[in-house]
Each structure stands twice: as C-alpha cells, then as structure tokens.
Write a protein that holds these residues in place. Structure first.
Motif, PDB file in Angstrom:
ATOM      1  N   MET A   1       0.994  -1.193  -0.007  1.00 61.46           N
ATOM      2  CA  MET A   1      -0.118  -0.046  -0.118  1.00 61.46           C
ATOM      3  C   MET A   1       0.927   1.282  -0.007  1.00 61.46           C
ATOM      4  O   MET A   1       2.008   1.205   0.759  1.00 61.46           O
ATOM      5  CB  MET A   1      -0.963   0.177   1.102  1.00 61.46           C
ATOM      6  N   ASN A   2       0.624   2.347  -0.746  1.00 59.50           N
ATOM      7  CA  ASN A   2       1.351   3.341  -1.112  1.00 59.50           C
ATOM      8  C   ASN A   2       0.911   4.386  -0.095  1.00 59.50           C
ATOM      9  O   ASN A   2      -0.369   5.192  -0.754  1.00 59.50           O
ATOM     10  CB  ASN A   2       1.425   3.936  -2.469  1.00 59.50           C
ATOM     11  N   HIS A   3       1.030   4.817   1.031  1.00 63.61           N
ATOM     12  CA  HIS A   3       0.585   6.037   1.711  1.00 63.61           C
ATOM     13  C   HIS A   3       0.785   7.270   0.958  1.00 63.61           C
ATOM     14  O   HIS A   3       1.679   7.571   0.383  1.00 63.61           O
ATOM     15  CB  HIS A   3       1.340   5.952   3.090  1.00 63.61           C
ATOM     16  N   TYR A   9      -6.491   5.546   0.948  1.00 63.61           N
ATOM     17  CA  TYR A   9      -7.690   6.046   1.797  1.00 63.61           C
ATOM     18  C   TYR A   9      -8.953   5.441   1.253  1.00 63.61           C
ATOM     19  O   TYR A   9      -9.966   4.854   2.240  1.00 63.61           O
ATOM     20  CB  TYR A   9      -7.757   7.482   1.569  1.00 63.61           C
ATOM     21  N   ASP A  10      -9.192   5.560  -0.038  1.00 64.86           N
ATOM     22  CA  ASP A  10     -10.572   4.770  -0.524  1.00 64.86           C
ATOM     23  C   ASP A  10     -10.557   3.513  -0.564  1.00 64.86           C
ATOM     24  O   ASP A  10     -11.487   2.787   0.097  1.00 64.86           O
ATOM     25  CB  ASP A  10     -10.708   5.434  -2.032  1.00 64.86           C
ATOM     26  N   VAL A  11      -9.692   2.652  -0.796  1.00 65.11           N
ATOM     27  CA  VAL A  11      -9.715   1.209  -0.949  1.00 65.11           C
ATOM     28  C   VAL A  11      -9.106   0.474   0.327  1.00 65.11           C
ATOM     29  O   VAL A  11      -9.924  -0.568   0.787  1.00 65.11           O
ATOM     30  CB  VAL A  11      -9.077   0.862  -2.235  1.00 65.11           C
ATOM     31  N   CYS A  19      -2.386  10.021   3.889  1.00 63.90           N
ATOM     32  CA  CYS A  19      -3.784   9.574   3.070  1.00 63.90           C
ATOM     33  C   CYS A  19      -4.791  10.457   3.207  1.00 63.90           C
ATOM     34  O   CYS A  19      -5.648  10.676   2.206  1.00 63.90           O
ATOM     35  CB  CYS A  19      -4.132   7.987   3.395  1.00 63.90           C
ATOM     36  N   VAL A  20      -5.139  10.967   4.263  1.00 65.09           N
ATOM     37  CA  VAL A  20      -6.412  11.945   4.348  1.00 65.09           C
ATOM     38  C   VAL A  20      -6.233  13.066   3.646  1.00 65.09           C
ATOM     39  O   VAL A  20      -6.824  13.621   2.932  1.00 65.09           O
ATOM     40  CB  VAL A  20      -6.454  12.112   6.048  1.00 65.09           C
TER      41      VAL A  20
END
Length: 76
Positions: A1-3, A9-11, A19-20
């Motif tokens: 996962m790429n922060h 955020y979505d998936v 992410c936010v």
C-alpha cells in the motif's frame, strides 16, 4: 500500500495524515472542476435536486428550491 495516495484512503481504508491529505486534496480538485463548469448547460444533470446544487454549484430556480426544502427538513 502506498501511503499518501487517495487509493490507500479509498480502497484500503487508511486514515493516516498522508492518506487523508491526499483524499482531501482530490475532493477539493473535484469541487473546483465541477464548479468551473456551467451546470445549466449540462442537460445530463438532474435539475431540481439538492446534490446538483451542492456538487455542481448550479443556482437555477429548481435547484435553489430543492436546496431550500432540504434545509427546511434538516432544521425542522
């Protein structure tokens, strides 16, 4: 996962600061793009709904009436 990507955020449901921030920036871009268009020139939009008033920034009479009614129900 790429922060730092809105995909995280979505998936993946990540709510770290990076992410936010990416998600919020994307939402700002979308709102700006929708507001830049002329909603009344887009026949595909559903005139007279609250969502097109909020999301597309159209202020035709049908949408203003729909928004006013939604506000009355919300605050009643």
């Amino acid at each position: 996962m790429n922060h730092g990507a809105r995909h995280a955020y979505d998936v993946h449901g990540c709510r770290c600061v990076l992410c936010v921030g990416a998600w919020n920036e994307r939402q700002r871009e979308l709102r700006t793009r929708r507001a830049a268009g002329r909603p009344e020139d887009n026949p595909g939009l559903n005139h007279g709904t609250k969502s097109t008033y909020v999301n597309h920034g159209c202020r035709c009479e049908a949408r203003k009436t729909a928004q006013a009614e939604a506000n009355r129900r919300r605050y009643a």
